[in-house]
Design a protein around this motif. Structure first.
Motif, PDB file in Angstrom:
ATOM      1  N   GLY A 148       0.856  -1.189   0.000  1.00  0.00           N
ATOM      2  CA  GLY A 148       0.000   0.000   0.000  1.00  0.00           C
ATOM      3  C   GLY A 148       0.885   1.228   0.000  1.00  0.00           C
ATOM      4  O   GLY A 148       2.105   1.118   0.163  1.00  0.00           O
ATOM      5  N   PRO A 149       0.282   2.414  -0.184  1.00  0.00           N
ATOM      6  CA  PRO A 149       1.102   3.624  -0.291  1.00  0.00           C
ATOM      7  C   PRO A 149       1.875   3.905   1.004  1.00  0.00           C
ATOM      8  O   PRO A 149       1.359   3.666   2.093  1.00  0.00           O
ATOM      9  N   GLU A 150       3.092   4.405   0.834  1.00  0.00           N
ATOM     10  CA  GLU A 150       3.897   4.815   1.990  1.00  0.00           C
ATOM     11  C   GLU A 150       4.214   6.286   1.792  1.00  0.00           C
ATOM     12  O   GLU A 150       4.883   6.659   0.823  1.00  0.00           O
ATOM     13  N   ILE A 151       3.736   7.113   2.717  1.00  0.00           N
ATOM     14  CA  ILE A 151       3.891   8.562   2.566  1.00  0.00           C
ATOM     15  C   ILE A 151       5.087   9.087   3.358  1.00  0.00           C
ATOM     16  O   ILE A 151       5.811   9.952   2.912  1.00  0.00           O
ATOM     17  N   GLY A 152       5.306   8.541   4.544  1.00  0.00           N
ATOM     18  CA  GLY A 152       6.497   8.922   5.318  1.00  0.00           C
ATOM     19  C   GLY A 152       7.744   8.716   4.459  1.00  0.00           C
ATOM     20  O   GLY A 152       7.836   7.718   3.737  1.00  0.00           O
ATOM     21  N   VAL A 153       8.674   9.670   4.531  1.00  0.00           N
ATOM     22  CA  VAL A 153       9.862   9.569   3.673  1.00  0.00           C
ATOM     23  C   VAL A 153      10.715   8.353   4.044  1.00  0.00           C
ATOM     24  O   VAL A 153      11.238   7.644   3.180  1.00  0.00           O
ATOM     25  N   ALA A 154      10.852   8.100   5.324  1.00  0.00           N
ATOM     26  CA  ALA A 154      11.664   6.954   5.748  1.00  0.00           C
ATOM     27  C   ALA A 154      10.870   5.665   5.541  1.00  0.00           C
ATOM     28  O   ALA A 154       9.730   5.552   5.962  1.00  0.00           O
ATOM     29  N   ALA A 155      11.488   4.696   4.884  1.00  0.00           N
ATOM     30  CA  ALA A 155      10.806   3.426   4.629  1.00  0.00           C
ATOM     31  C   ALA A 155      10.523   2.717   5.953  1.00  0.00           C
ATOM     32  O   ALA A 155      11.386   2.635   6.819  1.00  0.00           O
ATOM     33  N   SER A 156       9.312   2.216   6.126  1.00  0.00           N
ATOM     34  CA  SER A 156       9.006   1.442   7.340  1.00  0.00           C
ATOM     35  C   SER A 156       8.318   0.135   6.964  1.00  0.00           C
ATOM     36  O   SER A 156       8.985  -0.894   6.807  1.00  0.00           O
ATOM     37  N   LYS A 157       6.992   0.177   6.742  1.00  0.00           N
ATOM     38  CA  LYS A 157       6.302  -1.078   6.416  1.00  0.00           C
ATOM     39  C   LYS A 157       6.838  -1.681   5.109  1.00  0.00           C
ATOM     40  O   LYS A 157       6.827  -2.897   4.935  1.00  0.00           O
ATOM     41  N   THR A 158       7.316  -0.830   4.222  1.00  0.00           N
ATOM     42  CA  THR A 158       7.791  -1.386   2.945  1.00  0.00           C
ATOM     43  C   THR A 158       9.089  -2.177   3.123  1.00  0.00           C
ATOM     44  O   THR A 158       9.348  -3.104   2.362  1.00  0.00           O
ATOM     45  N   TYR A 159       9.895  -1.817   4.136  1.00  0.00           N
ATOM     46  CA  TYR A 159      11.099  -2.621   4.417  1.00  0.00           C
ATOM     47  C   TYR A 159      10.682  -4.037   4.793  1.00  0.00           C
ATOM     48  O   TYR A 159      11.217  -5.021   4.283  1.00  0.00           O
ATOM     49  N   VAL A 160       9.702  -4.134   5.675  1.00  0.00           N
ATOM     50  CA  VAL A 160       9.242  -5.458   6.110  1.00  0.00           C
ATOM     51  C   VAL A 160       8.666  -6.227   4.920  1.00  0.00           C
ATOM     52  O   VAL A 160       8.942  -7.418   4.729  1.00  0.00           O
ATOM     53  N   ASN A 161       7.897  -5.538   4.092  1.00  0.00           N
ATOM     54  CA  ASN A 161       7.323  -6.238   2.939  1.00  0.00           C
ATOM     55  C   ASN A 161       8.379  -6.668   1.919  1.00  0.00           C
ATOM     56  O   ASN A 161       8.261  -7.717   1.296  1.00  0.00           O
ATOM     57  N   GLN A 162       9.417  -5.866   1.775  1.00  0.00           N
ATOM     58  CA  GLN A 162      10.527  -6.288   0.908  1.00  0.00           C
ATOM     59  C   GLN A 162      11.091  -7.599   1.424  1.00  0.00           C
ATOM     60  O   GLN A 162      11.356  -8.534   0.668  1.00  0.00           O
ATOM     61  N   LEU A 163      11.280  -7.653   2.740  1.00  0.00           N
ATOM     62  CA  LEU A 163      11.832  -8.868   3.338  1.00  0.00           C
ATOM     63  C   LEU A 163      10.912 -10.053   3.087  1.00  0.00           C
ATOM     64  O   LEU A 163      11.368 -11.135   2.702  1.00  0.00           O
ATOM     65  N   VAL A 164       9.613  -9.846   3.272  1.00  0.00           N
ATOM     66  CA  VAL A 164       8.668 -10.947   3.081  1.00  0.00           C
ATOM     67  C   VAL A 164       8.744 -11.469   1.643  1.00  0.00           C
ATOM     68  O   VAL A 164       8.798 -12.676   1.393  1.00  0.00           O
ATOM     69  N   VAL A 165       8.787 -10.554   0.689  1.00  0.00           N
ATOM     70  CA  VAL A 165       8.842 -10.970  -0.719  1.00  0.00           C
ATOM     71  C   VAL A 165      10.170 -11.684  -1.002  1.00  0.00           C
ATOM     72  O   VAL A 165      10.215 -12.697  -1.697  1.00  0.00           O
TER      73      VAL A 165
END
Ligand code: F6R
Length: 361
Positions: A148-165
């Motif tokens: 889903g969209p990430e608006i905060g400049v610092a990566a947070s949930k997307t880091y975890v999702n990268q790991l999952v993928v």
């Protein structure tokens, strides 16, 4: 729009369990084995070498993949930051595949790396979050993070999702190569359970208390080993970029080769010390640091009384398969940096000098 949260970053950290759910859905069969149908045509069973390219947080996710893939797949994973990768000679052959990781799908150096690999005749798997982004259009295939969209400049949930993928991709390759085993079967089961486990991690109140205590220090030394070397690096990056505190990260075994000279009571150590096969080594690094009178904040596995005894402070995470600690550690390092930034009066959503998409070289 922030759903009752003070900043997008904290809202997005708390969206992690849901994001992980979306990254997992449709990617496993009824026995919990990964099925990435979109990759079937790439015959990944023949791959002996992976080139991994990314920047910043995405690079740290790549580092986790390197440890995971090398452990199970009997292959080499060569990883580099995109701004170096693209200027070095690029060697590809039939047994090599390139993985480019980019949340935005627009990072200039990562995009140019993809172009360089394609030009050299190589195939590229992109791992991206933003649908329709340039990197996804120029790569041979994309695995979407579905965060889903990430608006905060610092990566947070997307880091975890990268790991999952990336874990999913590693396990998919293990199946293709015929090296699927019991261990991977338990990794996969636990991965399915991650949304629940992460929800639990996110209830931890100790992290904010620690942020309150540590917010006025000027320096931090993050240490970890093995797959959590990346956790240490990502923890230091988060702290630097949103709270402007100087943080350095080292694989713990490197301390005595120089950086330990920095340690004194004004220079705390943030130790990533899960109950894994490198635990004893980390324990002695903590003791070495303590002998220099550095304050020690450890992130350890629940029930570990020994680390509590040798550290000044401990944040506990639940016990998981040793390969999966980077997932449960991620919210801890993110929340620690977030709360420090917030308590110091900075806006974590808009760190100075930084942009969400780095489209310049
Ligand atoms: C740090 C951060 C950056 C990005 C980097 C790559 O919190 O967000 O380090 O990870 O700029 O961005 P993407 O993944 O969009 O290529």
């Amino acid at each position: 729009e922030k759903g009752g949260f003070k900043h997008f970053m904290i809202k997005e950290i708390y969206e992690t369990p849901e994001a992980v759910e979306s990254a997992l859905v449709g990617r496993f069969d009824e026995h919990g084995r990964p099925t990435l149908y979109e990759l079937d045509e790439f015959n990944l069973e023949r791959i002996k070498r992976i080139l991994l390219v990314a920047c910043g947080t995405s690079y740290h996710a790549g580092l986790v993949f390197k440890y995971f893939a090398e452990k199970y797949l009997d292959i080499d994973v060569l990883i580099d930051v995109a701004s170096e990768f693209r200027y070095r000679p690029i060697r590809v052959d039939d047994e090599t595949i390139t993985i480019a990781i980019s949340q935005s799908g627009e990072t200039a150096d990562t995009l140019e790396s993809v172009r360089a690999v394609k030009k050299a005749g190589g195939k590229v798997i992109a791992i991206a979050n933003v649908v329709g982004s340039t990197i996804t259009r120029e790569s041979d295939v994309t695995l979407f993070m579905n965060a889903g969209p990430e608006i905060g400049v610092a990566a947070s949930k997307t880091y975890v999702n990268q790991l999952v993928v990336l874990y999913t991709l590693g396990m998919y390759m293990a199946r293709k190569k015929g090296v699927w085993n019991e261990q991977l079967s338990s990794v996969s089961k636990e991965l399915m359970n991650m949304p629940k486990i992460l929800k639990y991690v996110l209830q931890n109140q100790e992290i904010e208390r620690m942020a309150e205590y540590y917010k006025n220090y000027h320096h931090f030394m993050y240490i970890g080993r093995g797959i959590n070397t990346a956790t240490a690096m990502e923890g230091a990056l988060k702290l630097k970029e949103i709270s402007y505190i100087n943080a350095v990260a080292y694989p713990a075994g490197e301390l005595k080769h120089g950086p330990i000279a920095l340690l004194d009571p004004t220079f705390p150590v943030f130790a990533i010390v899960p109950n894994d096969s490198l635990y004893e080594k980390m324990r002695s690094n903590i003791e070495e640091s303590r002998a220099r009178n550095a304050r020690i904040l450890s992130v350890a596995t629940e029930g570990d009384e020994e680390i509590k005894r040798i550290s000044h402070d401990v944040i506990y995470v639940p016990k998981v398969h040793e390969d999966l600690y980077p997932l449960v550690m991620a919210p801890v390092i993110q929340l620690f940096a977030y709360h420090i930034a917030d308590k110091r009066g900075y806006d974590p959503d808009k760190p100075r000098n930084l942009a969400k998409s780095v489209t310049v070289e």
